[in-house]
Design a protein around this motif. Structure first.
Motif, mmCIF file in Angstrom:
data_model
loop_
_atom_site.group_PDB
_atom_site.id
_atom_site.type_symbol
_atom_site.label_atom_id
_atom_site.label_comp_id
_atom_site.label_asym_id
_atom_site.label_seq_id
_atom_site.Cartn_x
_atom_site.Cartn_y
_atom_site.Cartn_z
ATOM 1 N N TYR A 177 56.607 45.712 24.253
ATOM 2 C CA TYR A 177 58.061 45.787 24.159
ATOM 3 C C TYR A 177 58.608 46.685 25.266
ATOM 4 O O TYR A 177 57.983 47.657 25.672
ATOM 5 C CB TYR A 177 58.473 46.333 22.795
ATOM 6 N N HIS B 5 55.041 41.158 18.540
ATOM 7 C CA HIS B 5 54.798 42.476 19.140
ATOM 8 C C HIS B 5 55.834 42.800 20.208
ATOM 9 O O HIS B 5 56.149 43.972 20.448
ATOM 10 C CB HIS B 5 53.390 42.504 19.737
ATOM 11 N N LEU C 105 58.468 44.976 18.794
ATOM 12 C CA LEU C 105 57.871 45.957 17.891
ATOM 13 C C LEU C 105 58.825 47.077 17.499
ATOM 14 O O LEU C 105 58.720 47.634 16.405
ATOM 15 C CB LEU C 105 56.606 46.552 18.535
ATOM 16 N N ARG C 106 59.761 47.421 18.346
ATOM 17 C CA ARG C 106 60.699 48.509 18.041
ATOM 18 C C ARG C 106 61.858 48.043 17.170
ATOM 19 O O ARG C 106 62.738 48.843 16.824
ATOM 20 C CB ARG C 106 61.236 49.139 19.330
ATOM 21 N N ASN C 107 61.883 46.772 16.828
ATOM 22 C CA ASN C 107 62.966 46.228 16.010
ATOM 23 C C ASN C 107 62.419 45.707 14.686
ATOM 24 O O ASN C 107 61.293 45.234 14.612
ATOM 25 C CB ASN C 107 63.675 45.070 16.737
ATOM 26 N N ARG C 108 63.251 45.762 13.660
ATOM 27 C CA ARG C 108 62.904 45.116 12.407
ATOM 28 C C ARG C 108 62.966 43.605 12.616
ATOM 29 O O ARG C 108 63.936 43.075 13.154
ATOM 30 C CB ARG C 108 63.895 45.529 11.322
ATOM 31 N N HIS D 253 58.212 47.237 11.714
ATOM 32 C CA HIS D 253 58.639 46.006 12.383
ATOM 33 C C HIS D 253 58.648 44.824 11.404
ATOM 34 O O HIS D 253 59.685 44.200 11.167
ATOM 35 C CB HIS D 253 57.691 45.726 13.551
#
Length: 272
Positions: A252, A8, A11-14, A39
């Motif tokens: 995040y 988590h 979360l803003r990243n793959r 994600h």
């Protein structure tokens, strides 16, 4: 306690092996995969297989998975309905269980111990109907998870349905001896308080979500950045009969890099 961190925090990243490697450098022994399609796309078999290959080649354990909260790639911001197994509409409940089963199928490629499950949303109220829907959902999902080697854990939330006494009524009424609880420290702090929540759920606790807040909203801060009494938290969790894992579940932040996250996690793990 087993040292675990939720993805988590990214979360803003793959999710990719490089991020997992940074978490491994923090001293984490395991990770909790956060099932959000933007994600960690649990429906993408190629992506799941690639991560599975990484786990098979590294000591970091895929300890648990957080069940999806939304079925889309935008966490509901474009209007997609939440994954809610207690929704009054039967079709919505079935769709929610199907989405969770898609995530559970990851265990075929990435074995993990526990699926962390939300029962309802904040506005859902405790009633004979929500008890019935909870029993149906847990029975159905348990039957799907057990052959995959996965056990279900119910998380205490801010809503009425998952107050400690209601979680226990659900588990006891359904005779779900193999379903436990993931004790969320931040949610407990916003509700009955950590100590009262812990004492009520103590025999059922199998894992925990570790994060802090200031007692007003669910901030998912690093331990010590809010107002939780962490001496009480760590003393309590270490005394739990099932020796639960401590899973850092941190919000995040744009300014954090994988390196600074690893440093903050390592500092938090020192308290474990």
């Amino acid at each position: 306690m087993l040292k675990v961190i939720s993805t988590h925090v990214f979360l803003r990243n793959r999710l990719h092996p490089g991020l997992l490697e940074s978490l491994q450098k923090s001293g984490a022994q395991g990770v909790e995969l956060f099932a959000a399609r933007q994600h960690f796309d649990y429906s993408d078999r190629h992506a799941v297989r690639d991560l599975g290959n990484w786990f098979r080649s590294n000591p970091l354990e895929a300890f648990s998975m957080h069940a999806p909260l939304f079925p889309d790639y935008e966490m509901g911001r474009a209007g997609a309905p939440a994954v809610n197994v207690l929704h009054p509409d039967k079709a919505r409940r079935i769709d929610a269980m199907d989405e969770i089963k898609r995530a559970l199928e990851v265990a075929e490629q990435i074995p993990f111990r526990y699926l962390i499950l939300h029962l309802g949303e904040r506005e859902d109220r405790w009633s004979p109907r929500t008890l019935e829907f909870s029993l149906t959902a847990l029975e159905h999902l348990r039957a799907f998870a057990n052959p995959l080697g996965v056990k279900l854990l119910v998380e205490n939330l801010q809503g009425d349905v998952t107050r400690p006494e209601n979680i226990l009524e659900i588990l006891n009424t359904g005779h779900f001896e193999d379903i436990g609880v993931c004790l969320d420290t931040g949610h407990a702090h916003l509700g009955e308080g950590f100590t009262a929540t812990f004492e009520a759920l103590k025999p059922r606790i199998r894992s925990s979500h570790i994060h802090d807040n200031h007692g007003q909203k669910d901030e998912h801060l690093w331990p010590g950045d809010g107002t939780l009494n962490w001496d009480d938290v760590y003393t309590g969790l270490k005394a739990a009969p099932q020796s639960p894992a401590g899973v850092l579940e941190i919000h995040y932040a744009f300014e954090d890099t994988p390196e600074t996250i690893a440093q903050k996690a390592a500092k938090a793990f020192e308290k474990f």
